[in-house]
Design a protein around this motif. Sequence first.
Motif, PDB file in Angstrom:
ATOM      1  N   TRP A 157      75.351  10.897  -1.980  1.00  0.00           N
ATOM      2  CA  TRP A 157      74.744  10.405  -0.735  1.00  0.00           C
ATOM      3  C   TRP A 157      73.319  10.948  -0.644  1.00  0.00           C
ATOM      4  CZ3 TRP A 157      77.455   6.725   1.438  1.00  0.00           C
ATOM      5  CH2 TRP A 157      78.842   6.772   1.511  1.00  0.00           C
ATOM      6  N   ARG A 158      72.398  10.072  -0.252  1.00  0.00           N
ATOM      7  CA  ARG A 158      70.977  10.488  -0.160  1.00  0.00           C
ATOM      8  C   ARG A 158      70.528  10.401   1.304  1.00  0.00           C
ATOM      9  NH1 ARG A 158      68.258   7.013  -3.878  1.00  0.00           N
ATOM     10  NH2 ARG A 158      69.097   8.393  -5.453  1.00  0.00           N
ATOM     11  N   ILE A 159      69.977  11.491   1.787  1.00  0.00           N
ATOM     12  CA  ILE A 159      69.605  11.583   3.201  1.00  0.00           C
ATOM     13  C   ILE A 159      68.092  11.767   3.335  1.00  0.00           C
ATOM     14  CG2 ILE A 159      69.952  12.868   5.353  1.00  0.00           C
ATOM     15  CD1 ILE A 159      72.487  11.441   4.172  1.00  0.00           C
ATOM     16  N   GLY A 160      67.485  10.997   4.211  1.00  0.00           N
ATOM     17  CA  GLY A 160      66.064  11.163   4.518  1.00  0.00           C
ATOM     18  C   GLY A 160      65.905  11.989   5.781  1.00  0.00           C
ATOM     19  N   ILE A 161      64.894  12.845   5.785  1.00  0.00           N
ATOM     20  CA  ILE A 161      64.586  13.639   6.978  1.00  0.00           C
ATOM     21  C   ILE A 161      63.334  13.056   7.620  1.00  0.00           C
ATOM     22  CG2 ILE A 161      63.902  15.916   7.843  1.00  0.00           C
ATOM     23  CD1 ILE A 161      65.625  17.118   5.621  1.00  0.00           C
ATOM     24  N   ARG A 162      63.426  12.770   8.894  1.00  0.00           N
ATOM     25  CA  ARG A 162      62.363  12.045   9.599  1.00  0.00           C
ATOM     26  C   ARG A 162      61.043  12.824   9.636  1.00  0.00           C
ATOM     27  NH1 ARG A 162      62.399   9.467  15.728  1.00  0.00           N
ATOM     28  NH2 ARG A 162      60.167   9.197  15.852  1.00  0.00           N
ATOM     29  N   GLN A 163      59.974  12.065   9.430  1.00  0.00           N
ATOM     30  CA  GLN A 163      58.625  12.588   9.640  1.00  0.00           C
ATOM     31  C   GLN A 163      58.392  12.656  11.158  1.00  0.00           C
ATOM     32  OE1 GLN A 163      55.470  13.943   9.867  1.00  0.00           O
ATOM     33  NE2 GLN A 163      55.254  13.227   7.761  1.00  0.00           N
ATOM     34  N   PRO A 164      58.194  13.860  11.731  1.00  0.00           N
ATOM     35  CA  PRO A 164      58.179  13.949  13.206  1.00  0.00           C
ATOM     36  C   PRO A 164      57.049  13.190  13.881  1.00  0.00           C
ATOM     37  CG  PRO A 164      57.590  16.060  12.198  1.00  0.00           C
ATOM     38  CD  PRO A 164      58.085  15.184  11.096  1.00  0.00           C
ATOM     39  N   ARG A 165      55.963  12.934  13.180  1.00  0.00           N
ATOM     40  CA  ARG A 165      54.870  12.182  13.796  1.00  0.00           C
ATOM     41  C   ARG A 165      54.684  10.829  13.126  1.00  0.00           C
ATOM     42  NH1 ARG A 165      55.944  15.155  17.094  1.00  0.00           N
ATOM     43  NH2 ARG A 165      54.702  16.695  18.220  1.00  0.00           N
ATOM     44  N   GLY A 166      55.751  10.330  12.502  1.00  0.00           N
ATOM     45  CA  GLY A 166      55.701   9.002  11.893  1.00  0.00           C
ATOM     46  C   GLY A 166      55.648   7.920  12.955  1.00  0.00           C
ATOM     47  N   ALA A 167      55.204   6.741  12.564  1.00  0.00           N
ATOM     48  CA  ALA A 167      55.118   5.631  13.517  1.00  0.00           C
ATOM     49  C   ALA A 167      56.496   5.084  13.855  1.00  0.00           C
ATOM     50  CB  ALA A 167      54.250   4.522  12.928  1.00  0.00           C
ATOM     51  N   SER A 168      57.452   5.311  12.975  1.00  0.00           N
ATOM     52  CA  SER A 168      58.793   4.784  13.170  1.00  0.00           C
ATOM     53  C   SER A 168      59.808   5.861  12.800  1.00  0.00           C
ATOM     54  CB  SER A 168      58.980   3.560  12.263  1.00  0.00           C
ATOM     55  OG  SER A 168      60.332   3.344  11.982  1.00  0.00           O
ATOM     56  N   ALA A 169      61.010   5.719  13.370  1.00  0.00           N
ATOM     57  CA  ALA A 169      62.089   6.647  13.010  1.00  0.00           C
ATOM     58  C   ALA A 169      62.446   6.525  11.539  1.00  0.00           C
ATOM     59  CB  ALA A 169      63.309   6.367  13.876  1.00  0.00           C
ATOM     60  N   GLN A 170      62.009   5.431  10.910  1.00  0.00           N
ATOM     61  CA  GLN A 170      62.321   5.215   9.498  1.00  0.00           C
ATOM     62  C   GLN A 170      61.361   5.958   8.562  1.00  0.00           C
ATOM     63  OE1 GLN A 170      65.106   2.855   8.913  1.00  0.00           O
ATOM     64  NE2 GLN A 170      65.197   3.511  11.037  1.00  0.00           N
ATOM     65  N   ASP A 171      60.284   6.520   9.094  1.00  0.00           N
ATOM     66  CA  ASP A 171      59.320   7.231   8.253  1.00  0.00           C
ATOM     67  C   ASP A 171      59.914   8.575   7.835  1.00  0.00           C
ATOM     68  OD1 ASP A 171      57.623   5.159   8.557  1.00  0.00           O
ATOM     69  OD2 ASP A 171      56.343   6.116  10.047  1.00  0.00           O
ATOM     70  N   VAL A 172      59.957   8.790   6.540  1.00  0.00           N
ATOM     71  CA  VAL A 172      60.668   9.950   6.006  1.00  0.00           C
ATOM     72  C   VAL A 172      59.693  11.000   5.482  1.00  0.00           C
ATOM     73  CG1 VAL A 172      62.150  10.633   4.078  1.00  0.00           C
ATOM     74  CG2 VAL A 172      62.809   8.720   5.527  1.00  0.00           C
ATOM     75  N   LEU A 173      59.945  12.237   5.845  1.00  0.00           N
ATOM     76  CA  LEU A 173      59.129  13.363   5.375  1.00  0.00           C
ATOM     77  C   LEU A 173      59.564  13.795   3.978  1.00  0.00           C
ATOM     78  CD1 LEU A 173      57.146  15.757   5.993  1.00  0.00           C
ATOM     79  CD2 LEU A 173      59.109  16.957   6.955  1.00  0.00           C
ATOM     80  N   ALA A 174      60.850  13.882   3.777  1.00  0.00           N
ATOM     81  CA  ALA A 174      61.416  14.285   2.479  1.00  0.00           C
ATOM     82  C   ALA A 174      62.872  13.839   2.458  1.00  0.00           C
ATOM     83  CB  ALA A 174      61.320  15.794   2.308  1.00  0.00           C
ATOM     84  N   SER A 175      63.486  13.927   1.296  1.00  0.00           N
ATOM     85  CA  SER A 175      64.890  13.521   1.200  1.00  0.00           C
ATOM     86  C   SER A 175      65.657  14.505   0.341  1.00  0.00           C
ATOM     87  CB  SER A 175      64.994  12.108   0.602  1.00  0.00           C
ATOM     88  OG  SER A 175      64.551  12.106  -0.726  1.00  0.00           O
ATOM     89  N   LEU A 176      66.953  14.412   0.432  1.00  0.00           N
ATOM     90  CA  LEU A 176      67.791  15.265  -0.406  1.00  0.00           C
ATOM     91  C   LEU A 176      69.143  14.604  -0.631  1.00  0.00           C
ATOM     92  CD1 LEU A 176      69.207  18.308   1.611  1.00  0.00           C
ATOM     93  CD2 LEU A 176      68.310  16.268   2.652  1.00  0.00           C
ATOM     94  N   ASN A 177      69.774  14.961  -1.743  1.00  0.00           N
ATOM     95  CA  ASN A 177      71.135  14.517  -2.009  1.00  0.00           C
ATOM     96  C   ASN A 177      72.087  15.566  -1.452  1.00  0.00           C
ATOM     97  OD1 ASN A 177      70.196  12.266  -3.388  1.00  0.00           O
ATOM     98  ND2 ASN A 177      70.240  13.295  -5.373  1.00  0.00           N
ATOM     99  N   VAL A 178      73.075  15.112  -0.711  1.00  0.00           N
ATOM    100  CA  VAL A 178      74.005  16.069  -0.117  1.00  0.00           C
ATOM    101  C   VAL A 178      75.294  16.116  -0.923  1.00  0.00           C
ATOM    102  CG1 VAL A 178      73.107  16.049   2.236  1.00  0.00           C
ATOM    103  CG2 VAL A 178      74.741  14.305   1.549  1.00  0.00           C
TER     104      VAL A 178
END
Lengths: 334, 119
Positions: free
Chosen positions: A212-233
């Motif tokens: 499973w691959r999870i994206g962590i939200r970019q806190p000042r992104g224009a959308s909730a879909q903007d990802v800062l980084a990701s990781l496999n859990v």
Amino acid sequence: MKQTLIALALCALLAWAVWRQPSVVVQHRELFALGTLVQVSIADPLPPALMSEIQAELRAFERRWSPQGDGELARLNQLLAHQARAPLPEALRAGIQAAREACRLSEGLFDPAMGALVQLWGFDDEERYRSAPPPPQDIRQALDASPSLCEAELGEDIVLSAIGARLDFGASAKGRAVDDIIELLRRHGVRNAIVNAGGDLRAIGRRPERAWRIGIRQPRGASAQDVLASLNVADGEAVFSSGDYERYFLHEGRRYHHIIDPRDGYPAAGSQSASVLHGSAELADAAATALFVAGPDEAGRIMQGMGVSHWLLVDAQGGIHASPAMRQRLEGLP
Amino acid sequence: MTRADSLLLLLLCLLIGGLFRAVWSGGDEARQLQLHAETGGRDWPLTADRLIEVDGPLGRSVVEIRDGAARFLSSPCRQQICVRSGWHRHAGAVAACVPNRISFKLSGGAASDYDGLSY
């Protein structure tokens, strides 16, 4: 004839590829619960009636842990409004014990006894949502009147250091609920799934073809879909985030968000977002709040105290801080 | 090569093409927005730009579809979490105005790179 044989061989190869393809696709189901949209993603056959059972369990959980209404916590709060000692409901015991432990380990940065402050700020209720901060004297009064859960005695009764506490487990109950649903899934034989409660999630197993691959939200992104980084859990891991980008209001050019610092009664000022990876969703939930309140200067010490080795913090200026173990897991981190 | 061989070869090529499409093309499911409210649900194609007005217990929410993406343009909830979540583009993306009991999910087309987002 030679061409026919080649074509037959290609066909056999493709048939083998089809056979090798996973027969189970990932199924997604959503329901409103815990004050958010809960999404359950399952990479196994969906057991019949599973979603209705999840819905029933979450409804019972909400009633039990809501600080208002007629559930166990609401009734406990009604007693604690007038007395410092009250019978501890059995249904709440384990959750309150875990929260007290997290309170102590976080040096009070996570403190569910600050419900009066949360209520004063109005972030817990759509009807009382504010557009300006409460008067400073009201904040001071609520702060002084809130005994800490860290100091609570928990036996047959819960004993607090003062009258007037309002317990609000909004910063750990969602994690506990996610853990409960994961256990429910396992009881149904589900081995590969994600339970995502409005951006706070825990995974078990994997997808058929990868982790499973999870994206962590970019806190000042224009959308909730903007990802800062990701990781496999890995199996059983939870990723919980706290941020100032969802529940907030702007007043005179300043952002007032819902994560209150128990030390001064105001929204914590040092962070934009905090994310924690841990094997317990309940602890990850509490730790993400404590990490956000701690800010960059105290993050390492507080996370170490809580037994959290994987954490990521975006500070108020947008600077990124991460534990060495988390850096190793994250992909795409600037 | 006989005529029968040629015919067999043609049929096998068609079969290969079909299998290839089924296995590697990612499917041809139509891109849709599945809108859910207390009053019921309805699917809308993501291929046409439009504004969708839908009523919930708090009042009217407006969902905008533009260039294959969707967002809550406005909603009567005070916290505005749904509006602040911005545009959603990938298959599997969900958004909700919880106080107004309205949600949408995107399906079809390219899936997100992620199985879940933490926020």
